[in-house]
Write a protein that holds these residues in place. Sequence first.
Motif, PDB file in Angstrom:
ATOM      1  N   MET A 197       0.834  -1.202   0.000  1.00 20.91           N
ATOM      2  CA  MET A 197       0.000   0.000   0.000  1.00 20.91           C
ATOM      3  C   MET A 197       0.868   1.252   0.000  1.00 20.91           C
ATOM      4  O   MET A 197       0.595   2.232  -0.704  1.00 20.91           O
ATOM      5  N   ARG A 198       1.955   1.238   0.819  1.00 20.37           N
ATOM      6  CA  ARG A 198       2.872   2.389   0.851  1.00 20.37           C
ATOM      7  C   ARG A 198       3.478   2.648  -0.516  1.00 20.37           C
ATOM      8  O   ARG A 198       3.553   3.794  -0.989  1.00 20.37           O
ATOM      9  N   GLU A 199       3.928   1.594  -1.180  1.00 24.07           N
ATOM     10  CA  GLU A 199       4.534   1.749  -2.500  1.00 24.07           C
ATOM     11  C   GLU A 199       3.532   2.317  -3.503  1.00 24.07           C
ATOM     12  O   GLU A 199       3.881   3.176  -4.338  1.00 24.07           O
ATOM     13  N   GLU A 200       2.278   1.859  -3.427  1.00 23.78           N
ATOM     14  CA  GLU A 200       1.252   2.365  -4.344  1.00 23.78           C
ATOM     15  C   GLU A 200       0.956   3.839  -4.065  1.00 23.78           C
ATOM     16  O   GLU A 200       0.783   4.638  -4.994  1.00 23.78           O
ATOM     17  N   LEU A 201       0.904   4.192  -2.778  1.00 18.12           N
ATOM     18  CA  LEU A 201       0.666   5.594  -2.423  1.00 18.12           C
ATOM     19  C   LEU A 201       1.817   6.480  -2.881  1.00 18.12           C
ATOM     20  O   LEU A 201       1.600   7.599  -3.370  1.00 18.12           O
ATOM     21  N   ALA A 202       3.053   5.983  -2.703  1.00 18.76           N
ATOM     22  CA  ALA A 202       4.220   6.751  -3.141  1.00 18.76           C
ATOM     23  C   ALA A 202       4.188   6.962  -4.654  1.00 18.76           C
ATOM     24  O   ALA A 202       4.460   8.066  -5.146  1.00 18.76           O
ATOM     25  N   ALA A 203       3.852   5.886  -5.399  1.00 23.12           N
ATOM     26  CA  ALA A 203       3.771   6.002  -6.858  1.00 23.12           C
ATOM     27  C   ALA A 203       2.656   6.968  -7.266  1.00 23.12           C
ATOM     28  O   ALA A 203       2.824   7.786  -8.183  1.00 23.12           O
TER      29      ALA A 203
ATOM     30  N   LYS B 167       1.451   9.473  -5.471  1.00 21.87           N
ATOM     31  CA  LYS B 167       1.867  10.834  -5.137  1.00 21.87           C
ATOM     32  C   LYS B 167       2.856  11.365  -6.162  1.00 21.87           C
ATOM     33  O   LYS B 167       2.783  12.534  -6.569  1.00 21.87           O
ATOM     34  N   GLU B 168       3.773  10.503  -6.599  1.00 25.97           N
ATOM     35  CA  GLU B 168       4.761  10.922  -7.593  1.00 25.97           C
ATOM     36  C   GLU B 168       4.071  11.285  -8.912  1.00 25.97           C
ATOM     37  O   GLU B 168       4.425  12.285  -9.553  1.00 25.97           O
ATOM     38  N   ARG B 169       3.072  10.479  -9.288  1.00 21.77           N
ATOM     39  CA  ARG B 169       2.329  10.795 -10.520  1.00 21.77           C
ATOM     40  C   ARG B 169       1.582  12.116 -10.391  1.00 21.77           C
ATOM     41  O   ARG B 169       1.539  12.920 -11.333  1.00 21.77           O
TER      42      ARG B 169
ATOM     43  N   LEU C  39       2.384  14.683  -8.435  1.00 18.65           N
ATOM     44  CA  LEU C  39       3.342  15.790  -8.475  1.00 18.65           C
ATOM     45  C   LEU C  39       3.822  16.053  -9.900  1.00 18.65           C
ATOM     46  O   LEU C  39       4.012  17.211 -10.304  1.00 18.65           O
ATOM     47  N   GLU C  40       4.008  14.964 -10.656  1.00 19.97           N
ATOM     48  CA  GLU C  40       4.439  15.126 -12.041  1.00 19.97           C
ATOM     49  C   GLU C  40       3.361  15.829 -12.864  1.00 19.97           C
ATOM     50  O   GLU C  40       3.659  16.708 -13.693  1.00 19.97           O
ATOM     51  N   LEU C  41       2.097  15.454 -12.635  1.00 20.50           N
ATOM     52  CA  LEU C  41       0.993  16.115 -13.343  1.00 20.50           C
ATOM     53  C   LEU C  41       0.899  17.589 -12.961  1.00 20.50           C
ATOM     54  O   LEU C  41       0.659  18.450 -13.834  1.00 20.50           O
ATOM     55  N   GLN C  42       1.096  17.883 -11.674  1.00 22.94           N
ATOM     56  CA  GLN C  42       1.060  19.278 -11.239  1.00 22.94           C
ATOM     57  C   GLN C  42       2.185  20.079 -11.882  1.00 22.94           C
ATOM     58  O   GLN C  42       1.984  21.232 -12.292  1.00 22.94           O
ATOM     59  N   ARG C  43       3.358  19.460 -11.975  1.00 20.60           N
ATOM     60  CA  ARG C  43       4.481  20.159 -12.589  1.00 20.60           C
ATOM     61  C   ARG C  43       4.202  20.422 -14.071  1.00 20.60           C
ATOM     62  O   ARG C  43       4.467  21.528 -14.578  1.00 20.60           O
ATOM     63  N   LYS C  44       3.665  19.420 -14.750  1.00 22.12           N
ATOM     64  CA  LYS C  44       3.347  19.619 -16.167  1.00 22.12           C
ATOM     65  C   LYS C  44       2.299  20.706 -16.345  1.00 22.12           C
ATOM     66  O   LYS C  44       2.352  21.497 -17.300  1.00 22.12           O
ATOM     67  N   GLU C  45       1.335  20.747 -15.416  1.00 21.01           N
ATOM     68  CA  GLU C  45       0.293  21.779 -15.484  1.00 21.01           C
ATOM     69  C   GLU C  45       0.909  23.164 -15.313  1.00 21.01           C
ATOM     70  O   GLU C  45       0.562  24.109 -16.047  1.00 21.01           O
ATOM     71  N   LYS C  46       1.822  23.288 -14.336  1.00 17.24           N
ATOM     72  CA  LYS C  46       2.476  24.584 -14.122  1.00 17.24           C
ATOM     73  C   LYS C  46       3.352  24.971 -15.313  1.00 17.24           C
ATOM     74  O   LYS C  46       3.405  26.151 -15.701  1.00 17.24           O
ATOM     75  N   GLU C  47       4.030  23.990 -15.875  1.00 23.51           N
ATOM     76  CA  GLU C  47       4.852  24.277 -17.053  1.00 23.51           C
ATOM     77  C   GLU C  47       3.984  24.734 -18.224  1.00 23.51           C
ATOM     78  O   GLU C  47       4.364  25.631 -18.986  1.00 23.51           O
TER      79      GLU C  47
END
Length: 442
Positions: free
Chosen positions: A205-211, A213-215, A217-225
């Motif tokens: 479950m931790r690994e899935e949550l980490a993945a 969250k990473e996705r 954050l990546e989407l948020q970064r792409k949105e800001k870019e």
Amino acid sequence: MKQFARIIIVFCVVYVLGILVFALMTDSSDSLKTDTLKLNDIVQKVSENRDSLQNLDNLDFGVGFVVLDKDNRVIYTRLSKGESSEKLKDDTAGMTVEKAIKDRYPYRYLEDSESRVSGVVVMLDSAEKSYSVLRRRIIVFLGLGGLIILAAAIGLGLYIRKNIIRPFKKMEDFAGKVAEGRLDEPLLMDENNMFGVFTESFDIMREELAASKERELELQRKEKELVASLSHDLKTPITGIKLTTELLKAKLEAEEHRKSNSDISDKLDNIYKKADQIDVLVSDLFTSTLDDLGEFKVTCRDEESKVLSEIIEKNDDRKFISEEAVPRVLINIDSKRMNQVIGNIIVNSYKYAGTAIDVSYQLVDRYLEMNIRDHGPGVPEAELELITNKFYRGKGVEKSEKEGSGLGLYISRNLMQKMNGELICRNNEAGGLVITLMIPLS
């Protein structure tokens, strides 16, 4: 585990008290009474058959005894049922009153007709002695049994602590870390852990949550870019609109019949103002996005303080600003970013207050304090700490038709912090809002 320790302590106390109660309740006073009665009976029979002690062989006393004369010599012995001659020999060898006292054998003196001591009867089978031995054995057995039970309970407690409580404690700590967003620390599994599968599921479950969250954050970064890219691309056509508007207006002013073209000139002014507003909004959005992406850079260098007056003059398109003389000092700023800060403050003041603006200065420690005050209604005290937050607009402003993004003061505050300064908002006692800029000296 503390509760378990309390239970063990209570058990030990109750068990020891139980042994003490048993010892008190099994006192040997009853057996002593029994021995006394038997000994009295024996003494009476011996006294009756003093001249012929062999007659005692036909009587059943139930216990063994020895008769001594007044010189401590054995004159008669009697075995109890089941006793061997060897046992008799051991018990009667050297029997004296002193030995009887030492070995705790019940005894009683024999008296003749004149009440003189003529001998001693020593009872070999003491109920008190046998009872005491049995009582001691029972107490020792109970003590050892209690120790065994205590050791078993402690062992069980340690087993439960190691194999149940500790794994649950680890999962509890792990759940706290997950709640805090610390998803990089795995949940370690102990060998022979009975909750192994359950623990492994938690770690998955931790690994899935980490993945996830990473996705995110990546989407948020792409949105800001994307926002930054669009903001940058929008500035080009806006600049073109402003330049074209200025060019057309210049041509109209050059014509001889300017009055007949006043309507067109007003419309061009309106187009220019709207384009300028869009330019400010896009610039603020672009700056905010770059700041979120960590790509917004500020380069400070020493400047003369008169640059502040130049910035004010550049942004004072209504000529409402009254400025005091600025102290002649060196300040450490990024002049381009300071232009954004002061420009945003002046634009906000003209937009929401629409009054004259007073600018004053004073030196405070290692800072040049710049106070920019308007004469409007000010800001409610409850909102003073909020107006520098991202996208925040006051309740009164939101109900009005005045446009804004809520980014101006947010960007200004961040820029001042990046330049090692500070932006402070407060209401003036005489009315109006005061924005104080703490500008670091060189």
